[in-house]
Design a protein around this motif. Structure first.
Motif: not given
Length: 137
Positions: A30-31, A33-35, A37, A42, A54, A85-86, A89, A93
């Protein structure tokens, strides 16, 4: 096999160690994928809109300042850019985890597909054998 049945089979099988390892790997993934996106997707989408993705928001009530410039009432806004954005993510995932589980289930099915036992005598052959044994007695 439906996706819900596959998920049920996945959730009901395995042991605590497998679940713990999957949880840790999922959190780490998840980290990543967050980085991805936040750092790649983004900004690319933001280039289209001309702003940081964002920072997109819908202002319901503007901030109020007094004559000296001090904020007396904060801004009220819906931060839909961060939500989107979330959401991206989550979709990434969820899709990757689904594909991993689907692959593991396919591998398990191949392992479970043991060769069929050799075919025994037919029902007619067994009945004939029983008849012959009864004739001898």
């Amino acid at each position: 096999m439906g996706m819900l049945k596959e998920f049920k089979d996945f959730a009901m099988k395995g042991n605590l160690v497998d679940i713990a390892v999957a949880f840790v790997m999922g959190a780490s993934f998840n980290k990543v994928v967050s980085s991805f996106t936040g750092g790649i997707v983004s900004p690319l989408i933001g280039m289209i809109g001309g702003t940081n993705f964002n920072d997109l928001k819908f202002v319901i009530k503007d901030a109020v300042t007094d004559a000296s410039g001090k904020v007396t009432s904060n801004e009220v806004a819906i931060l839909y850019g961060e939500f989107m954005t979330n959401l991206i993510d989550f979709i990434i995932v969820a899709f990757v985890m689904f594909m991993i589980v689907k692959g593991v289930n396919a591998m398990k099915k191949k392992e479970e597909a043991a060769p069929a036992p050799p075919a025994g005598p037919s029902q007619e052959e067994l009945l004939a054998e029983i008849r012959d044994l009864l004739k001898k007695n």
